[in-house]
Design a protein around this motif. Sequence first.
Motif, PDB file in Angstrom:
ATOM      1  N   LEU A 150       0.832  -1.203   0.000  1.00  0.00           N
ATOM      2  CA  LEU A 150       0.000   0.000   0.000  1.00  0.00           C
ATOM      3  C   LEU A 150       0.868   1.256   0.000  1.00  0.00           C
ATOM      4  CD1 LEU A 150      -2.726   1.439   0.203  1.00  0.00           C
ATOM      5  CD2 LEU A 150      -2.617   1.149   2.691  1.00  0.00           C
ATOM      6  N   ILE A 151       1.931   1.224   0.820  1.00  0.00           N
ATOM      7  CA  ILE A 151       2.859   2.354   0.828  1.00  0.00           C
ATOM      8  C   ILE A 151       3.486   2.518  -0.561  1.00  0.00           C
ATOM      9  CG2 ILE A 151       5.025   3.230   1.788  1.00  0.00           C
ATOM     10  CD1 ILE A 151       4.321   1.793   4.393  1.00  0.00           C
ATOM     11  N   GLY A 152       3.839   1.397  -1.183  1.00  0.00           N
ATOM     12  CA  GLY A 152       4.406   1.455  -2.516  1.00  0.00           C
ATOM     13  C   GLY A 152       3.447   2.047  -3.531  1.00  0.00           C
ATOM     14  N   PHE A 153       2.193   1.582  -3.523  1.00  0.00           N
ATOM     15  CA  PHE A 153       1.187   2.130  -4.442  1.00  0.00           C
ATOM     16  C   PHE A 153       0.990   3.626  -4.203  1.00  0.00           C
ATOM     17  CE2 PHE A 153      -0.677  -2.339  -4.621  1.00  0.00           C
ATOM     18  CZ  PHE A 153      -0.183  -2.578  -5.895  1.00  0.00           C
ATOM     19  N   LYS A 154       1.011   4.021  -2.933  1.00  0.00           N
ATOM     20  CA  LYS A 154       0.860   5.445  -2.589  1.00  0.00           C
ATOM     21  C   LYS A 154       2.046   6.248  -3.113  1.00  0.00           C
ATOM     22  CE  LYS A 154       0.632   8.509   1.453  1.00  0.00           C
ATOM     23  NZ  LYS A 154       1.978   9.102   1.257  1.00  0.00           N
ATOM     24  N   ASN A 155       3.258   5.723  -2.935  1.00  0.00           N
ATOM     25  CA  ASN A 155       4.438   6.443  -3.399  1.00  0.00           C
ATOM     26  C   ASN A 155       4.514   6.526  -4.922  1.00  0.00           C
ATOM     27  OD1 ASN A 155       5.187   6.803  -0.756  1.00  0.00           O
ATOM     28  ND2 ASN A 155       6.793   5.258  -0.767  1.00  0.00           N
ATOM     29  N   ILE A 156       4.014   5.496  -5.587  1.00  0.00           N
ATOM     30  CA  ILE A 156       3.936   5.549  -7.052  1.00  0.00           C
ATOM     31  C   ILE A 156       2.925   6.604  -7.484  1.00  0.00           C
ATOM     32  CG2 ILE A 156       3.158   4.285  -9.108  1.00  0.00           C
ATOM     33  CD1 ILE A 156       4.333   1.764  -7.878  1.00  0.00           C
ATOM     34  N   GLY A 157       1.823   6.726  -6.720  1.00  0.00           N
ATOM     35  CA  GLY A 157       0.735   7.620  -7.073  1.00  0.00           C
ATOM     36  C   GLY A 157      -0.444   6.875  -7.650  1.00  0.00           C
ATOM     37  N   LEU A 158      -0.389   5.527  -7.623  1.00  0.00           N
ATOM     38  CA  LEU A 158      -1.508   4.723  -8.121  1.00  0.00           C
ATOM     39  C   LEU A 158      -2.702   4.789  -7.189  1.00  0.00           C
ATOM     40  CD1 LEU A 158      -0.116   1.391  -9.627  1.00  0.00           C
ATOM     41  CD2 LEU A 158      -1.489   3.131 -10.773  1.00  0.00           C
ATOM     42  N   VAL A 159      -2.438   4.901  -5.889  1.00  0.00           N
ATOM     43  CA  VAL A 159      -3.497   4.986  -4.885  1.00  0.00           C
ATOM     44  C   VAL A 159      -3.434   6.358  -4.240  1.00  0.00           C
ATOM     45  CG1 VAL A 159      -4.360   4.071  -2.705  1.00  0.00           C
ATOM     46  CG2 VAL A 159      -3.491   2.509  -4.453  1.00  0.00           C
ATOM     47  N   VAL A 160      -4.558   7.061  -4.237  1.00  0.00           N
ATOM     48  CA  VAL A 160      -4.621   8.396  -3.641  1.00  0.00           C
ATOM     49  C   VAL A 160      -5.810   8.471  -2.693  1.00  0.00           C
ATOM     50  CG1 VAL A 160      -3.516   9.512  -5.616  1.00  0.00           C
ATOM     51  CG2 VAL A 160      -6.008   9.282  -5.558  1.00  0.00           C
ATOM     52  N   ALA A 161      -5.791   9.462  -1.824  1.00  0.00           N
ATOM     53  CA  ALA A 161      -6.894   9.647  -0.876  1.00  0.00           C
ATOM     54  C   ALA A 161      -8.139  10.153  -1.596  1.00  0.00           C
ATOM     55  CB  ALA A 161      -6.481  10.634   0.210  1.00  0.00           C
ATOM     56  N   ASN A 162      -9.306   9.744  -1.083  1.00  0.00           N
ATOM     57  CA  ASN A 162     -10.585  10.205  -1.623  1.00  0.00           C
ATOM     58  C   ASN A 162     -11.575  10.314  -0.478  1.00  0.00           C
ATOM     59  OD1 ASN A 162     -13.406   9.815  -2.760  1.00  0.00           O
ATOM     60  ND2 ASN A 162     -12.238  10.001  -4.663  1.00  0.00           N
ATOM     61  N   ALA A 164     -14.731  10.431  -0.358  1.00  0.00           N
ATOM     62  CA  ALA A 164     -15.969   9.668  -0.516  1.00  0.00           C
ATOM     63  C   ALA A 164     -15.737   8.171  -0.396  1.00  0.00           C
ATOM     64  CB  ALA A 164     -16.617   9.990  -1.867  1.00  0.00           C
ATOM     65  N   THR A 165     -14.628   7.705  -0.972  1.00  0.00           N
ATOM     66  CA  THR A 165     -14.372   6.263  -1.009  1.00  0.00           C
ATOM     67  C   THR A 165     -13.110   5.849  -0.246  1.00  0.00           C
ATOM     68  OG1 THR A 165     -13.141   6.466  -3.079  1.00  0.00           O
ATOM     69  CG2 THR A 165     -15.512   6.076  -3.251  1.00  0.00           C
ATOM     70  N   LEU A 166     -12.541   6.769   0.517  1.00  0.00           N
ATOM     71  CA  LEU A 166     -11.305   6.580   1.285  1.00  0.00           C
ATOM     72  C   LEU A 166     -10.081   6.554   0.375  1.00  0.00           C
ATOM     73  CD1 LEU A 166     -12.339   3.964   4.013  1.00  0.00           C
ATOM     74  CD2 LEU A 166     -12.358   6.463   4.133  1.00  0.00           C
ATOM     75  N   VAL A 167     -10.080   5.679  -0.632  1.00  0.00           N
ATOM     76  CA  VAL A 167      -8.972   5.632  -1.580  1.00  0.00           C
ATOM     77  C   VAL A 167      -9.525   5.589  -3.002  1.00  0.00           C
ATOM     78  CG1 VAL A 167      -7.331   4.527  -0.015  1.00  0.00           C
ATOM     79  CG2 VAL A 167      -8.849   3.112  -1.412  1.00  0.00           C
ATOM     80  N   ALA A 168      -8.680   5.971  -3.951  1.00  0.00           N
ATOM     81  CA  ALA A 168      -9.098   5.960  -5.353  1.00  0.00           C
ATOM     82  C   ALA A 168      -7.868   5.795  -6.231  1.00  0.00           C
ATOM     83  CB  ALA A 168      -9.833   7.259  -5.703  1.00  0.00           C
ATOM     84  N   LEU A 169      -8.104   5.587  -7.526  1.00  0.00           N
ATOM     85  CA  LEU A 169      -7.018   5.443  -8.490  1.00  0.00           C
ATOM     86  C   LEU A 169      -6.402   6.805  -8.776  1.00  0.00           C
ATOM     87  CD1 LEU A 169      -5.522   3.500 -10.466  1.00  0.00           C
ATOM     88  CD2 LEU A 169      -7.254   4.134 -12.180  1.00  0.00           C
ATOM     89  N   GLY A 170      -5.073   6.851  -8.873  1.00  0.00           N
ATOM     90  CA  GLY A 170      -4.378   8.095  -9.142  1.00  0.00           C
ATOM     91  C   GLY A 170      -4.455   8.496 -10.603  1.00  0.00           C
ATOM     92  N   MET A 387      -3.846  -4.452   8.910  1.00  0.00           N
ATOM     93  CA  MET A 387      -2.620  -3.633   8.812  1.00  0.00           C
ATOM     94  C   MET A 387      -2.758  -2.548   7.749  1.00  0.00           C
ATOM     95  SD  MET A 387       0.613  -6.124   9.504  1.00  0.00           S
ATOM     96  CE  MET A 387       0.643  -7.232  10.917  1.00  0.00           C
ATOM     97  N   PRO A 388      -3.085  -2.890   6.491  1.00  0.00           N
ATOM     98  CA  PRO A 388      -3.241  -1.816   5.507  1.00  0.00           C
ATOM     99  C   PRO A 388      -4.482  -0.957   5.756  1.00  0.00           C
ATOM    100  CG  PRO A 388      -3.833  -3.923   4.543  1.00  0.00           C
ATOM    101  CD  PRO A 388      -3.222  -4.218   5.869  1.00  0.00           C
ATOM    102  N   PHE A 389      -5.572  -1.570   6.248  1.00  0.00           N
ATOM    103  CA  PHE A 389      -6.809  -0.812   6.421  1.00  0.00           C
ATOM    104  C   PHE A 389      -6.745   0.176   7.583  1.00  0.00           C
ATOM    105  CE2 PHE A 389      -9.305  -4.483   4.298  1.00  0.00           C
ATOM    106  CZ  PHE A 389      -9.003  -3.973   3.059  1.00  0.00           C
ATOM    107  N   THR A 390      -5.891  -0.094   8.576  1.00  0.00           N
ATOM    108  CA  THR A 390      -5.706   0.862   9.673  1.00  0.00           C
ATOM    109  C   THR A 390      -4.406   1.634   9.505  1.00  0.00           C
ATOM    110  OG1 THR A 390      -4.574  -0.770  11.070  1.00  0.00           O
ATOM    111  CG2 THR A 390      -6.970  -0.601  11.291  1.00  0.00           C
ATOM    112  N   TYR A 391      -3.646   1.298   8.479  1.00  0.00           N
ATOM    113  CA  TYR A 391      -2.331   1.895   8.211  1.00  0.00           C
ATOM    114  C   TYR A 391      -1.421   1.764   9.420  1.00  0.00           C
ATOM    115  CZ  TYR A 391       0.639   4.678   5.178  1.00  0.00           C
ATOM    116  OH  TYR A 391       1.649   5.095   4.332  1.00  0.00           O
ATOM    117  N   SER A 392      -1.448   0.566  10.017  1.00  0.00           N
ATOM    118  CA  SER A 392      -0.662   0.343  11.226  1.00  0.00           C
ATOM    119  C   SER A 392      -0.377  -1.146  11.391  1.00  0.00           C
ATOM    120  CB  SER A 392      -1.407   0.861  12.458  1.00  0.00           C
ATOM    121  OG  SER A 392      -0.803   0.425  13.644  1.00  0.00           O
ATOM    122  N   ALA A 398      -2.776  -6.365  16.910  1.00  0.00           N
ATOM    123  CA  ALA A 398      -3.695  -6.298  18.050  1.00  0.00           C
ATOM    124  C   ALA A 398      -5.014  -7.001  17.740  1.00  0.00           C
ATOM    125  CB  ALA A 398      -3.951  -4.843  18.429  1.00  0.00           C
ATOM    126  N   PHE A 399      -5.640  -6.649  16.622  1.00  0.00           N
ATOM    127  CA  PHE A 399      -6.917  -7.261  16.266  1.00  0.00           C
ATOM    128  C   PHE A 399      -6.761  -8.751  15.972  1.00  0.00           C
ATOM    129  CE2 PHE A 399      -8.140  -2.809  15.383  1.00  0.00           C
ATOM    130  CZ  PHE A 399      -9.340  -2.781  16.074  1.00  0.00           C
TER     131      PHE A 399
END
Length: 436
Positions: A150-162, A164-170, A387-392, A398-399
């Motif tokens: 997820l961090i990799g996709f974010k750094n590439i720019g493929l995944v961005v914040a949204n 309405a939908t939390l994440v979206a395509l870059g 882990m990816p859904f809570t970014y932690s 824990a869960f």
Amino acid sequence: MASQSFLARFFKFDEKRTTTKTEIVAGITTFFTMVYIVFVNPSILGDAGMDKQVVFVTTCLIAGLGTMAMGLFSNLPIALAPAMGLNAFFAYVVVAKLGYSWQVGMGAIFWGSIGLFLLTLFQIRYWLMASIPLGLRVGIGAGIGFFIALIGFKNIGLVVANPATLVALGDLHDPKVLMGVLGFFIITILAARNIYSGVLVSIVVVTGLALFLDPAVQFHGIISMPPSLDAVVGKVDIVGALDTALLGIIFSFLLVNLFDSSGTLLGVTEKAGITDEKGRFPNMRQALFVDSTSAVVGSYIGTSAISTYVESGSGVSVGGRTGLVAVVVGALFLLTIFFSPLAGLVPAYATAGALVYVGILMASSLIKVQWDDLTEATPAFITAAMMPFTYSITEGIAFGFISYCVMKACTGRIREVNAPVWVVSILFLIKFIWVG
């Protein structure tokens, strides 16, 4: 050659089935996938009021020395650097939200690191790690894989914040996104053809293209001299952090560092194929001592606590198997103190493909889960997914632990839950109730 034979004997190349060239390439690969920390950490801690230039130097220093110690004392291809989760919690919660000075906040990290060291010293941490069930261990490794992907996709720019939908395509018309995607496919195609230096090749190719296509990537020389460290080193308020109001914060720092670091150690060593059926690996105690000691030293000199890094998996993915990988990474971090303009040349999207690739490799461990047994499958899935859904990493663990206890207890199999799992689950419940 004499030097090569010494390295082969010291790092046990024959036993690990590796070579000097492979280990050096793996070390360089790991370094370039995590060198971003020497720029990100000062930026985050700078938001807490710390001197960014000094933090840059101390980040390189503690990452270099801690990683080299890991390689020399444990002979593992594991790299250390300031923990990303801890530095953000410190800067944006303890300092910005709660109003503590950075000196006191860093003191709280110091005491949390002392707690981690004591758990290691009295072998409680070892006991906890060796007692984690297979399903949870697999979930931890796979979850870390999804998390860093997820961090990799974010750094590439493929995944961005949204919103309405939390994440979206870059934006697929962005040259940086396309270069990041190209880097990923260079890695995977070369890996599929058994060319293990693919990660390093990808970083070099994408960085070279970025010099021509990305105006933000500029060559600014090679050498820069480090500043004085007086503005940060020696300024941590250890006594001031001994405040009852900070006990919950210290406990949180302890848990985050414990499970981020331990979870990463489990995930990377599992991927390297050096763990046994109980999750133990060679020189486990030495590795735990090095990383807990480094955490104490790192917080004391004001760089946040040091933790093992998931990016270590990138070196493992290209064949790294021994501590020489860590020694190479550590030496490069120390050199970065003087060559920061050159290290800063590599953009985040040039290393992002390596993170996604490592995610693929680590997620493959899910094949070991007993999917026909929901009391095993549920905790493994929850651990990996959260882990990816809570970014932690810590929240995923824990869960996972809590769900393991719930599933076993409510299906008449409570005896399968051992004492360490109960202890950890209860500690996490206390954290959620007390701190949040």
